[in-house]
Design a protein around this motif. Structure first.
Motif, PDB file in Angstrom:
ATOM      1  N   ASN A  59       0.889  -1.228  -0.085  1.00 46.79           N
ATOM      2  CA  ASN A  59       0.015  -0.010   0.040  1.00 46.79           C
ATOM      3  C   ASN A  59       0.902   1.244  -0.180  1.00 46.79           C
ATOM      4  OD1 ASN A  59      -3.006  -0.892   0.605  1.00 46.79           O
ATOM      5  ND2 ASN A  59      -1.661  -2.165   1.890  1.00 46.79           N
ATOM      6  N   ALA A  60       1.081   1.985  -1.169  1.00 48.07           N
ATOM      7  CA  ALA A  60       1.628   3.176  -1.346  1.00 48.07           C
ATOM      8  C   ALA A  60       1.046   4.369  -0.293  1.00 48.07           C
ATOM      9  CB  ALA A  60       1.877   3.523  -2.744  1.00 48.07           C
ATOM     10  N   ASP A  61      -0.237   4.338  -0.010  1.00 49.76           N
ATOM     11  CA  ASP A  61      -0.823   5.457   0.760  1.00 49.76           C
ATOM     12  C   ASP A  61      -1.943   4.895   1.716  1.00 49.76           C
ATOM     13  OD1 ASP A  61      -1.660   7.594   1.706  1.00 49.76           O
ATOM     14  OD2 ASP A  61      -2.660   8.395  -0.365  1.00 49.76           O
ATOM     15  N   THR A  63      -2.786   6.589   4.493  1.00 44.95           N
ATOM     16  CA  THR A  63      -3.349   7.519   5.192  1.00 44.95           C
ATOM     17  C   THR A  63      -4.974   7.654   4.875  1.00 44.95           C
ATOM     18  OG1 THR A  63      -2.941   9.233   3.043  1.00 44.95           O
ATOM     19  CG2 THR A  63      -1.401   9.059   4.969  1.00 44.95           C
ATOM     20  N   ARG A  64      -5.427   7.264   3.858  1.00 45.48           N
ATOM     21  CA  ARG A  64      -6.930   6.983   3.671  1.00 45.48           C
ATOM     22  C   ARG A  64      -7.495   6.184   4.717  1.00 45.48           C
ATOM     23  NH1 ARG A  64      -5.224   3.572  -0.739  1.00 45.48           N
ATOM     24  NH2 ARG A  64      -5.895   1.489  -0.008  1.00 45.48           N
ATOM     25  N   GLN A  69      -3.450   6.129  11.092  1.00 44.27           N
ATOM     26  CA  GLN A  69      -2.613   7.311  11.230  1.00 44.27           C
ATOM     27  C   GLN A  69      -2.735   7.577  13.093  1.00 44.27           C
ATOM     28  OE1 GLN A  69      -1.095   8.640   8.742  1.00 44.27           O
ATOM     29  NE2 GLN A  69      -1.957   6.536   8.056  1.00 44.27           N
ATOM     30  N   GLU A  88       6.426   7.576   5.624  1.00 42.15           N
ATOM     31  CA  GLU A  88       5.850   8.596   4.654  1.00 42.15           C
ATOM     32  C   GLU A  88       4.980   7.648   3.446  1.00 42.15           C
ATOM     33  OE1 GLU A  88       5.708  11.855   5.064  1.00 42.15           O
ATOM     34  OE2 GLU A  88       7.069  11.542   6.866  1.00 42.15           O
ATOM     35  N   LYS A  89       4.469   8.340   2.732  1.00 47.91           N
ATOM     36  CA  LYS A  89       3.812   7.696   1.693  1.00 47.91           C
ATOM     37  C   LYS A  89       4.644   7.323   0.566  1.00 47.91           C
ATOM     38  CE  LYS A  89       0.265  11.043   1.295  1.00 47.91           C
ATOM     39  NZ  LYS A  89      -0.880  11.841   0.527  1.00 47.91           N
ATOM     40  N   ASN A  90       4.247   6.409  -0.364  1.00 50.92           N
ATOM     41  CA  ASN A  90       5.179   5.989  -1.349  1.00 50.92           C
ATOM     42  C   ASN A  90       6.514   5.392  -1.027  1.00 50.92           C
ATOM     43  OD1 ASN A  90       3.113   6.700  -3.610  1.00 50.92           O
ATOM     44  ND2 ASN A  90       3.844   8.900  -2.957  1.00 50.92           N
ATOM     45  N   TYR A  91       6.308   4.615   0.337  1.00 54.97           N
ATOM     46  CA  TYR A  91       7.532   3.924   0.454  1.00 54.97           C
ATOM     47  C   TYR A  91       8.810   4.866   0.873  1.00 54.97           C
ATOM     48  CZ  TYR A  91       4.383   0.646  -2.003  1.00 54.97           C
ATOM     49  OH  TYR A  91       3.111   0.248  -2.588  1.00 54.97           O
ATOM     50  N   LYS A 113       2.369   5.154   7.032  1.00 58.45           N
ATOM     51  CA  LYS A 113       1.804   5.828   5.844  1.00 58.45           C
ATOM     52  C   LYS A 113       1.613   4.935   4.718  1.00 58.45           C
ATOM     53  CE  LYS A 113       1.518  10.426   7.905  1.00 58.45           C
ATOM     54  NZ  LYS A 113       2.019  11.675   7.504  1.00 58.45           N
ATOM     55  N   SER A 114       2.840   3.953   4.868  1.00 60.20           N
ATOM     56  CA  SER A 114       2.804   3.037   3.528  1.00 60.20           C
ATOM     57  C   SER A 114       3.323   1.854   4.048  1.00 60.20           C
ATOM     58  CB  SER A 114       3.682   3.673   2.555  1.00 60.20           C
ATOM     59  OG  SER A 114       4.760   3.981   2.580  1.00 60.20           O
TER      60      SER A 114
END
Length: 121
Positions: A59-61, A63-64, A69, A88-91, A113-114
């Motif tokens: 999962n790259a994101d 935060t949804r 979180q 952080e997002k996107n690994y 976040k990822s």
């Protein structure tokens, strides 16, 4: 039977129903065993209480998913892989690897976040 005896019996019956209801709501408490095989699960509260959120796959994101979180418990129930988290997002950002079967609960909140599944056998 006098009025006082009837009132007492009704009171006992109502108390028994209230206790039975409490027992049912207590059984709704989450536990690590509620996390399905192959998934990574987090709970909003300590000791696997509160809202549970689970993910499988990369999962790259995340935060949804609000629970990712701000969570206080986790269980890594992957089938054959370790779980790599990122801050952080996107690994990107800080990261760590959580071995299959690992559990933790804290008094402070955590977030990720990822994620990726790594070291698969």
């Amino acid at each position: 039977m006098n009025t006082n005896k009837i009132a007492q019996r009704i009171g006992v019956g109502v108390a028994a129903l209230a206790l039975a209801g409490t027992g049912f709501s207590g059984s709704a408490n989450a536990a690590p065993s509620d996390c399905p095989s192959g998934w990574y699960c987090v709970w909003s509260g300590q000791n696997y209480t509160g809202r549970m959120q689970k993910v499988e796959g990369d999962n790259a994101d995340l935060t949804r998913f609000s629970v990712f979180q701000s969570f206080k418990s986790r269980f890594q129930n992957g089938k054959s892989c370790d779980f790599k988290w990122y801050s952080e997002k996107n690994y990107r950002g800080d990261s760590g690897v959580i071995k299959k079967g690992s559990k933790a609960t804290w008094s402070t909140t955590h977030f990720i976040k990822s994620n990726k599944w790594v070291n698969c056998s």
